[in-house]
Write an enzyme that holds these catalytic residues in place. Structure first.
Site, PDB file in Angstrom:
ATOM      1  N   SER A 130       0.870  -1.154   0.038  1.00  0.00           N
ATOM      2  CA  SER A 130      -0.005   0.043   0.091  1.00  0.00           C
ATOM      3  C   SER A 130       0.974   1.221   0.265  1.00  0.00           C
ATOM      4  O   SER A 130       1.852   1.383   0.336  1.00  0.00           O
ATOM      5  CB  SER A 130      -0.864   0.014   1.246  1.00  0.00           C
ATOM      6  OG  SER A 130      -1.571   1.323   1.312  1.00  0.00           O
ATOM      7  N   TYR A 154      -1.548  -0.406  11.100  1.00  0.00           N
ATOM      8  CA  TYR A 154      -1.690  -1.124   9.854  1.00  0.00           C
ATOM      9  C   TYR A 154      -0.857  -0.885   8.663  1.00  0.00           C
ATOM     10  O   TYR A 154      -0.287  -1.770   8.179  1.00  0.00           O
ATOM     11  CB  TYR A 154      -3.330  -0.377   9.132  1.00  0.00           C
ATOM     12  CG  TYR A 154      -3.447  -0.595   7.600  1.00  0.00           C
ATOM     13  CD1 TYR A 154      -3.030   0.353   6.948  1.00  0.00           C
ATOM     14  CD2 TYR A 154      -3.625  -1.842   7.152  1.00  0.00           C
ATOM     15  CE1 TYR A 154      -3.132   0.260   5.528  1.00  0.00           C
ATOM     16  CE2 TYR A 154      -3.553  -2.032   5.847  1.00  0.00           C
ATOM     17  CZ  TYR A 154      -3.513  -0.782   4.953  1.00  0.00           C
ATOM     18  OH  TYR A 154      -3.617  -1.177   3.605  1.00  0.00           O
ATOM     19  N   LYS A 158       2.046  -3.673   6.819  1.00  0.00           N
ATOM     20  CA  LYS A 158       2.274  -3.602   5.387  1.00  0.00           C
ATOM     21  C   LYS A 158       3.724  -3.623   5.104  1.00  0.00           C
ATOM     22  O   LYS A 158       4.463  -4.429   4.554  1.00  0.00           O
ATOM     23  CB  LYS A 158       1.521  -2.498   4.605  1.00  0.00           C
ATOM     24  CG  LYS A 158       0.149  -2.711   4.442  1.00  0.00           C
ATOM     25  CD  LYS A 158      -0.190  -3.916   3.727  1.00  0.00           C
ATOM     26  CE  LYS A 158      -1.948  -4.047   3.350  1.00  0.00           C
ATOM     27  NZ  LYS A 158      -2.180  -5.196   2.736  1.00  0.00           N
TER      28      LYS A 158
HETATM   29  C1  WQD Z   1      -8.714  10.172   1.330  1.00  0.00           C
HETATM   30  C2  WQD Z   1      -8.877  11.734   1.748  1.00  0.00           C
HETATM   31  C3  WQD Z   1      -9.023  12.283   3.867  1.00  0.00           C
HETATM   32  C4  WQD Z   1     -12.694  10.305   4.877  1.00  0.00           C
HETATM   33  C5  WQD Z   1      -6.102   5.120   3.102  1.00  0.00           C
HETATM   34  C6  WQD Z   1      -4.932   4.020   3.682  1.00  0.00           C
HETATM   35  C7  WQD Z   1      -4.390   3.435   2.507  1.00  0.00           C
HETATM   36  C8  WQD Z   1      -5.625   2.809   1.467  1.00  0.00           C
HETATM   37  C9  WQD Z   1      -6.515   3.916   1.159  1.00  0.00           C
HETATM   38  C10 WQD Z   1      -5.310   0.742   1.993  1.00  0.00           C
HETATM   39  C11 WQD Z   1      -7.867  12.270   2.840  1.00  0.00           C
HETATM   40  C12 WQD Z   1     -10.237  12.626   3.280  1.00  0.00           C
HETATM   41  C13 WQD Z   1     -11.614  10.743   4.104  1.00  0.00           C
HETATM   42  C14 WQD Z   1     -13.706  11.393   5.402  1.00  0.00           C
HETATM   43  C15 WQD Z   1     -12.478  13.094   4.463  1.00  0.00           C
HETATM   44  N1  WQD Z   1      -5.910   1.779   1.927  1.00  0.00           N
HETATM   45  N2  WQD Z   1     -11.417  12.274   3.949  1.00  0.00           N
HETATM   46  N3  WQD Z   1     -13.423  12.864   4.970  1.00  0.00           N
HETATM   47  O1  WQD Z   1      -6.323   7.982   4.315  1.00  0.00           O
HETATM   48  O2  WQD Z   1      -5.786   8.787   1.765  1.00  0.00           O
HETATM   49  O3  WQD Z   1      -5.492   6.089   2.639  1.00  0.00           O
HETATM   50  O4  WQD Z   1      -7.047   4.227   2.313  1.00  0.00           O
HETATM   51  O5  WQD Z   1      -4.334   0.169   1.493  1.00  0.00           O
HETATM   52  O6  WQD Z   1      -3.512   2.646   3.090  1.00  0.00           O
HETATM   53  O7  WQD Z   1      -4.097   4.750   4.431  1.00  0.00           O
HETATM   54  O8  WQD Z   1      -7.601   7.233   2.406  1.00  0.00           O
HETATM   55  O9  WQD Z   1     -10.243   7.517   1.616  1.00  0.00           O
HETATM   56  O10 WQD Z   1      -9.585   7.545   4.163  1.00  0.00           O
HETATM   57  O11 WQD Z   1      -8.838   9.527   2.913  1.00  0.00           O
HETATM   58  O12 WQD Z   1     -12.138  14.328   4.163  1.00  0.00           O
HETATM   59  O13 WQD Z   1     -14.691  11.063   5.922  1.00  0.00           O
HETATM   60  O14 WQD Z   1     -10.149  12.060   2.046  1.00  0.00           O
HETATM   61  O15 WQD Z   1      -8.678  13.404   4.911  1.00  0.00           O
HETATM   62  O16 WQD Z   1      -7.494  13.456   2.295  1.00  0.00           O
HETATM   63  P1  WQD Z   1      -6.242   7.517   2.783  1.00  0.00           P
HETATM   64  P2  WQD Z   1      -9.079   7.889   2.663  1.00  0.00           P
END
Ligand code: WQD
Length: 357
Positions: A130, A154, A158
């Site tokens: 990831s 998590y 990885k």
């Molecule tokens: C994306 C953007 C949040 C939710 C994670 C894991 C990564 C991978 C993908 C497995 C960010 C913003 C989110 C919300 C928001 N998973 N957001 N409101 O954190 O980039 O990655 O998931 O492999 O390993 O770390 O993904 O979708 O949580 O967030 O504003 O309710 O959306 O701040 O900028 P992230 P995400």
């Protein structure tokens, strides 16, 4: 050359199910192992249906990777050409609350799998890593040589599994291992018949947007609008789930390269998109207004993360084809047809003695 047989752990999950379908359509015989803690057996029925004439090349076992006896039984009865290893818990927030659950499930499960693979002479592996291993990148785009730093349990599982893979290759160059670091998977198969169905409260942006769109939650909370980005909200590299699935098939084929060794590839689009840009694209394709609540930054969030995709394009002959609107359109199609995800019951044929569905 006979038909290749691939074991896919976690193959009933979101990324797993889309990859299994592409493998079947690509002519592979596929055996899925999944404990179904965060996956639906119905997804496998639908994959089999979508695969048409190739559906008979799929078999599914309800198995936890820590059940060594069950793994031994399946490896004793089938000669696998390679393994694609998805199985693992993946909620960042939950991993902070329950680190031992994540270390046990993700690390013990992987080590058991690798031990049984080696015992049966199966040393070709594609591992679902990831972009989380890049932590908060100080430079973007992230290349495969960018510094690694996991920011939560998590991510540490990885990174640990990547190091385990590098160690077993150094000890035994007979292993052929590809580590795929993917960025932010979004969307669904164009049929709308399979898609992302997170159990419990979703962690990721687009499953939350989809739940707002169908009225399962009143608004989307936007974590932070004071980042140094185009509109102040976080920027990520969103990749269509079908592009991601095809990337796994390309990696599997690359394992036939006798000189592959143990190598890392980013699977992304090379483009960064902000939270507000994602919401706007989804509103455009769905015609739905997504109410927003602006909130502070989420602890552990990086500001900007997106991939350099040059190495995968060159060495895997793979490049993401779909854009943000394609991702949102496929997501909207899935959620219109499945507003509450997979139904809790459709007819599930009884599993046989060894848990095969
Ligand atoms: C994306 C953007 C949040 C939710 C994670 C894991 C990564 C991978 C993908 C497995 C960010 C913003 C989110 C919300 C928001 N998973 N957001 N409101 O954190 O980039 O990655 O998931 O492999 O390993 O770390 O993904 O979708 O949580 O967030 O504003 O309710 O959306 O701040 O900028 P992230 P995400």
């Amino acid at each position: 050359m006979g038909q290749k047989v691939v074991l896919v752990t976690g193959g009933a999950g979101y990324i797993g199910s889309h990859t299994v379908l592409q493998l079947l359509l690509g002519g592979f015989k596929v055996v899925v192992m999944d404990n179904f803690n965060n996956a639906s057996e119905i997804a496998m029925l639908r994959v089999r249906e979508l695969a048409g004439e190739f559906g008979n090349n799929l078999s599914v076992h309800k198995v936890d990777l820590r059940d060594r006896a069950a793994l031994e039984g399946i490896f004793a009865s089938t000669r696998f050409d390679a393994v694609i290893h998805f199985a693992g818990l993946k909620a960042v927030g939950e991993s902070v609350q329950k680190p031992l659950l994540y270390y046990n499930n993700n690390l013990v499960g992987t080590i058991t799998l690798l031990e049984v693979m080696a015992a049966h002479g199966c040393k070709k592996l594609v591992f679902s890593s990831s972009a989380t291993v890049y932590g908060w990148p100080k430079q973007v785009p992230c290349t495969e040589e960018s510094p690694l730093s996991a920011l939560n349990p998590y991510g540490r599982t990885k990174l640990a599994i990547e190091e385990i893979c590098r160690d077993i290759y150094r000890a035994d160059p007979g292993w052929k291992i590809i580590l795929l670091r993917y960025f932010n998977p979004v969307g669904a198969h164009p049929s709308g018949y399979i898609g992302e169905d997170p159990h419990g409260i979703p962690n990721n942006l687009m499953p939350l947007v989809q739940q707002v769109a169908v009225g399962r939650r009143p608004a989307l909370t936007v974590f932070g609008n004071d980042y140094n980005t185009v509109d102040g909200t976080g920027v990520r590299d969103y990749i269509h789930i079908v592009d991601l699935a095809d990337g796994h098939v390309a990696a599997l084929r690359k394992l036939d390269d006798p000189n592959i060794g143990c190598v890392v590839y980013n699977l992304g689009t090379g483009k960064g998109t902000s939270v507000l840009e994602m919401v706007k694209a989804f509103e455009k394709v769905s015609g739905k207004k997504i109410p927003l609540v602006m909130a502070g930054r989420r602890p552990g969030d990086a500001e900007i993360v997106y991939a350099s995709t040059e190495k995968a394009e060159r060495e895997l002959n793979w490049k993401a084809k779909y854009g943000i609107e394609d991702m949102c359109r496929s997501l909207w199609n899935w959620v219109c047809k499945n507003p509450y995800g997979y139904p809790s019951e459709e007819y599930i044929p009884p599993s046989n003695a060894n848990g095969e569905i």
